[in-house]
Design a protein around this motif. Sequence first.
Motif, short mmCIF file in Angstrom:
data_model
loop_
_atom_site.label_atom_id
_atom_site.label_comp_id
_atom_site.label_asym_id
_atom_site.label_seq_id
_atom_site.Cartn_x
_atom_site.Cartn_y
_atom_site.Cartn_z
N GLN A 82 2.70 -1.95 12.12
CA GLN A 82 2.10 -1.47 10.86
C GLN A 82 0.98 -2.40 10.39
N TYR A 83 1.10 -3.68 10.67
CA TYR A 83 0.08 -4.62 10.21
C TYR A 83 -1.08 -4.74 11.20
N GLU A 84 -0.78 -4.70 12.48
CA GLU A 84 -1.82 -4.94 13.48
C GLU A 84 -2.45 -3.65 14.01
N ASP A 85 -1.66 -2.60 14.20
CA ASP A 85 -2.19 -1.43 14.92
C ASP A 85 -1.31 -0.22 14.62
N ARG A 86 -1.58 0.44 13.48
CA ARG A 86 -0.72 1.55 13.04
C ARG A 86 -0.71 2.70 14.03
N TRP A 87 -1.82 2.89 14.74
CA TRP A 87 -1.95 4.04 15.64
C TRP A 87 -1.74 3.63 17.10
N PHE A 88 -0.98 2.57 17.28
CA PHE A 88 -0.78 2.04 18.64
C PHE A 88 -0.23 3.10 19.59
N TRP A 89 0.75 3.86 19.14
CA TRP A 89 1.41 4.82 20.03
C TRP A 89 0.53 6.04 20.33
N ASP A 90 -0.61 6.19 19.60
CA ASP A 90 -1.40 7.41 19.75
C ASP A 90 -2.76 7.20 20.40
N HIS A 91 -3.39 6.02 20.20
CA HIS A 91 -4.76 5.86 20.70
C HIS A 91 -4.76 5.52 22.19
N PRO A 92 -5.89 5.68 22.86
CA PRO A 92 -5.99 5.42 24.31
C PRO A 92 -6.32 3.98 24.65
N GLY A 93 -5.99 3.05 23.79
CA GLY A 93 -6.30 1.65 24.02
C GLY A 93 -7.35 1.11 23.09
N VAL A 94 -8.24 1.98 22.65
CA VAL A 94 -9.29 1.60 21.70
C VAL A 94 -9.25 2.61 20.56
N LEU A 196 6.50 -13.94 11.55
CA LEU A 196 6.16 -13.99 12.97
C LEU A 196 5.14 -12.93 13.36
N ALA A 197 5.08 -11.83 12.60
CA ALA A 197 4.09 -10.80 12.90
C ALA A 197 2.67 -11.28 12.62
N VAL A 198 2.49 -12.15 11.63
CA VAL A 198 1.15 -12.57 11.23
C VAL A 198 0.71 -13.87 11.89
N ALA A 217 1.60 -17.38 2.24
CA ALA A 217 0.60 -16.43 1.74
C ALA A 217 0.34 -15.33 2.77
N ALA A 218 0.22 -15.70 4.04
CA ALA A 218 0.00 -14.71 5.09
C ALA A 218 1.21 -13.79 5.23
N ARG A 219 2.41 -14.36 5.13
CA ARG A 219 3.62 -13.53 5.21
C ARG A 219 3.67 -12.53 4.07
N ASN A 220 3.35 -12.97 2.87
CA ASN A 220 3.37 -12.06 1.71
C ASN A 220 2.37 -10.93 1.86
N LYS A 221 1.25 -11.20 2.50
CA LYS A 221 0.26 -10.14 2.74
C LYS A 221 0.85 -9.05 3.62
N VAL A 222 1.61 -9.45 4.63
CA VAL A 222 2.28 -8.47 5.49
C VAL A 222 3.33 -7.70 4.71
N LEU A 223 4.10 -8.40 3.88
CA LEU A 223 5.14 -7.74 3.10
C LEU A 223 4.54 -6.68 2.17
N GLU A 224 3.40 -7.01 1.54
CA GLU A 224 2.75 -6.04 0.65
C GLU A 224 2.28 -4.82 1.45
N ARG A 225 1.76 -5.05 2.65
CA ARG A 225 1.33 -3.94 3.48
C ARG A 225 2.52 -3.02 3.80
N MET A 226 3.68 -3.61 4.05
CA MET A 226 4.86 -2.80 4.39
C MET A 226 5.30 -1.94 3.22
N VAL A 227 5.07 -2.41 1.97
CA VAL A 227 5.42 -1.61 0.79
C VAL A 227 4.42 -0.48 0.61
N THR A 228 3.14 -0.82 0.68
CA THR A 228 2.10 0.20 0.43
C THR A 228 2.13 1.31 1.48
N GLN A 229 2.57 0.97 2.69
CA GLN A 229 2.65 2.00 3.73
C GLN A 229 4.00 2.70 3.75
N GLY A 230 4.88 2.31 2.81
CA GLY A 230 6.17 2.98 2.68
C GLY A 230 7.14 2.71 3.81
#
Length: 774
Positions: A82-94, A196-198, A217-230
């Motif tokens: 969710q933080y690095e590549d939301r469409w990982f399972w769908d895109h062709p690598g790029v 560990l994700a960030v 601070a970096a960890r909290n940024k990931v946590l906020e992203r996880m909330v906003t993306q539900g």
Amino acid sequence: MTLSRLIRSRWLWLVGAILILWGLIFVADRLWPLPLKEVNPARVVVDEKGTPLWRFADSDGIWRYPVTIEEVSPRYLAALIQYEDRWFWDHPGVNPFSVLRAAWQDLSSGKVVSGGSTLTMQVARLLDPHPRTFGGKVRQLWRAMQLEWHLSKRDILTLYLNRAPFGGTLQGVGAASWAFLGKSPAQLSYSEAALLAVLPQAPSRLRPDRWPDRAEAARNKVLERMVTQGVWSEQQVKESRQEPVWLAPRQMPQLAPLFSRMMLSKSRDNKIVTTLDASLQRQLEELAMNWKSRLPPRSSLAMIVVDHTNMKVRGWVGSVDINDDSRFSHVDMVSAIRSPGSVLKPFVYGMALDDGLIHPASLLQDVPRRTGDYRPGNFDSGFHGPVSMSEALVRSLNLPAVQVLEAYGPKRFAGMLSNVGLRLILPAGAQPNLSLILGGAGARLADITAAYSAFARQGKAGQLRLQPGDPLIERPLLSPGAAWIIRRILGNETQPLPDGALPQVAPLAWKTGTSYGYRDAWAVGLNARYIIGIWTGRPDGTPVAGQFGFASAVPLLNQVNNMLQSSSTVDEGRLPRDPRPASVSRAVICWPGGQTLPEGSENCRRRLATWLLDGSQPPTLLLPEQEGIRGIRFPVWLDKAGKRVAADCPDAQEKILDVWPLPLEPWLPASERRAARVPASSAVCPPLAQDSPAPLMLSGIREGALIKRLPGETRVSLPLQAIGSDSVRWWFLNGEPLNVKGRAYTLQLDKAGDYQLLVLDETGQVATANFTLQ
């Protein structure tokens, strides 16, 4: 040219261009394949639960802990994708949308705000590092397409999990989780997963052990992203934000170094899973370090712990301190070949039980022996005369063990042990002989410990299992009854008890050993679940004065046993039981014959309660060279007056007397010796002359004498004579042979103490005197 021909021509050019492009891509793929294989990969050795024991870095000093997707917490996978590549399972690598968004943000702000790299592109850069130039970007895109072409999405994600940088020499979430958090990546909390994700975005700048504020601070940024993306709930994130980020400096796995080195040579896997228990291994190594100060200089120790219910090796300490070169600590003494001393004695007694040669109360002879030039003695010096098999084993007497091995056969004994994996190492060209039972051949602590499992596994010796996938291999060595009897004797339960009073959970049974010249001290023990093998000594094989099994190895054995017992107290109800086999029964036998006799029998000179195997009551084991004349079954013919007569005399009645073996006479009271047991001869019809040897007697010293030095003298000279038969004599002082074979000898003594003087002749007769010098 008509329109149709023009269109056809353009389509042909298009198809040709596509084919050429495809051909170029195919050729390029073959010319520049994906660098997936490492020449010298990082490897790690782990315990059965996955805890890392020791890591072996790659050629660049990087270490990894290989994991699969299933071995990583779903929380981490969710945070990463969710933080690095939301469409990982769908895109062709790029992901073109991410690339355009990142480019617009960077151009509009005049600096790098975000990257457009997908996880596939990040893996491409990890596999094939490149400069941050336009050409480097093209190279990264090419590698990303190759990845998507050759690998599945799961494979690409697995590569990221194991190659992502986490600072310094750490790569992969597995190594990072164990190094930073001390736990498996499968057990991450929400906060730890986000951290560990960030971290791979800036592993050096965000290292939590050095820059906890930045990492938080970096960890909290990931946590906020996880909330906003539900993905995660606000409550979960709120609780996770309250966890502080502060970690102790990371630790590299440093357990079982010598064992890990051995496993590295046995397996090709990058993650080598073993049967060890990291918690127990840590305790054993701490115990070894505590013992280091007690050891003599340049001495080491070795310990191995095996669960005999499944033969898994749970602990392996090959040396006292891997960092102490003065103690040769890079030599693994669990696998080294050393002289085993007396630790093989339980095996020969168990085999002799199965062979019907002896039972636990059999009368054995702890008397001087001479077989060719071989003259074994006892560790504690001196001789003890008549002993039972149980007493000989408990006291680890040498001469009775040699007597039993001689009857069983040294080659057969060595062959039986070799068949179950305990190979005895002899000098080149040498054949098994009587010295085997006293340590006259080499053996490994690992093999000896495995063979001892026969006493806990109903007579079947199992092979050590070093990895969970190793099959359980076992071979018969003893019968269940013989194994049970020997184990109970070693556990100091020599007296047969009713089943109601017999402990069903077997107590600690143990045996010690000391090699010739005090070079090796051994102790092997079995409790209800584990086998413990201990060795101490100098790895270079030089003697250590005063080092022997009971003093040097048994205290360490007891500490390991107490450690194991304390950890299994809660499981006491589930400890393996050791019930008496149906083949083992109780009985009372008589000495000197070794068999059951009716109450009041004149031939029952001493009664002993004992266990019997299959009800077998073998008669007393004799020594051919000592009892060749008549044995201990002494037939006599008596007249009505009880006098001894010839067999053809009137009214002569035959009577069988069980007499004690002739070499035991010096240890018997006068009333038990043959001269007192055999009736006097009749003057009317005397028996035929017998070829009895003249009795051997010592002159010049008497039993129990107290000898004092003359005033002003430091030495005492005792002129001695051995009178009796004309055969060759051998003299012993406190069990040590003296360099004399004649009838007369002058004994020179200058040290106060208790002494035992003993003379042996060729007929097996012994004369002895115990005295004290003041």
